[in-house]
Design an enzyme around this catalytic site. Sequence first.
Site, PDB file in Angstrom:
ATOM      1  N   GLU A 114      -0.005   1.396  -1.254  1.00  0.00           N
ATOM      2  CA  GLU A 114      -0.654   1.952  -0.056  1.00  0.00           C
ATOM      3  C   GLU A 114      -0.361   3.432   0.129  1.00  0.00           C
ATOM      4  O   GLU A 114       0.797   3.856   0.037  1.00  0.00           O
ATOM      5  CB  GLU A 114      -0.167   1.230   1.202  1.00  0.00           C
ATOM      6  CG  GLU A 114      -0.483  -0.237   1.263  1.00  0.00           C
ATOM      7  CD  GLU A 114      -0.450  -0.762   2.699  1.00  0.00           C
ATOM      8  OE1 GLU A 114      -0.984  -0.072   3.587  1.00  0.00           O
ATOM      9  OE2 GLU A 114       0.105  -1.840   2.921  1.00  0.00           O
TER      10      GLU A 114
ATOM     11  N   SER B 285      -2.418  -1.890  10.894  1.00  0.00           N
ATOM     12  CA  SER B 285      -2.935  -0.547  10.641  1.00  0.00           C
ATOM     13  C   SER B 285      -2.965   0.273  11.935  1.00  0.00           C
ATOM     14  O   SER B 285      -1.918   0.493  12.547  1.00  0.00           O
ATOM     15  CB  SER B 285      -4.313  -0.650   9.983  1.00  0.00           C
ATOM     16  OG  SER B 285      -4.707   0.582   9.452  1.00  0.00           O
TER      17      SER B 285
END
Length: 294
Positions: free
Chosen positions: A238, A146
């Site tokens: 996502e 991330s």
Amino acid sequence: MNPTRHPLTLHDREQVAQSLAEQQAHRSSFNGSMREHYDAMTEQTPLAQGVRAEQIDASGWWLHPQATRSERVIVFIHGGAYMLGSAKAYRGFASQLAVRTGYSTFVLDYPLAPEHPFPAAPDKVVQILSALIEDGITDIALVGDSAGGALSLMALQYPQLAAHIRSAVVFSPWTDLTFSGESFNDPNMLDPIFQPAILQDAARAYLQGAEAKDQRASPLFAETNTLPPLLIQVGSEELLLSDATRYATKAKERGGVVQLDIYEGMHHVFQRDVQLDATRHALEAAAAFISRHH
């Protein structure tokens, strides 16, 4: 760029629903701060058997597998939207790669927003990587998830660092703080982890007026010509799917060795949940990629 797509198994279809429900229950009942909750959630990834953890001052933790190979070191940069996360909490996650490769792994810490806004995090990452290289660690596999994936890609913009990075593996990298990706703006994208406002608020707290297109904040916009072999793993469910696919396409266009794996039915940084078939497959693939490119 043509990704490799990995199908959702029946086991994972059921396990993902259970795991997400458990996360929601944990969040609802947790009485501490958001940082404490995030660390508690991240610490649920177990320390791999036979891995010894050793804290090194405030810069991070070393993880040493029993059968340590000396030719390479993994440097792991944690995620948490630049506001959450710690090297201590990420020891279990990082140890899963350490034990699969046999490489000692350093999980580094960096200052968090909003107390320490951009560019405090990239500055610290560059400082720690430079210090490791000066100490003689010159064969590095760089890993991040991330925001940590973005910080890993940021580090590749520095030739003096990139010269010692043999490969990079990023899980669901957050490469675009302008939020221009198709998946982020798709009303039909049902991300089970994030609502758009969560990431937008985190970006504001991190940037605090800095330019979102700054290549150190959004590596998607960097014009890095020479990249090491790069593996990008992302889930199909996502908001940040396009952050991964667009970066992979740009890296491939520059002539780099790029592998893009999309795991169907998977959420943001699913690799932390070792109960999933997809997680075991992804971690084995990441370890094989690191070992292959040395």
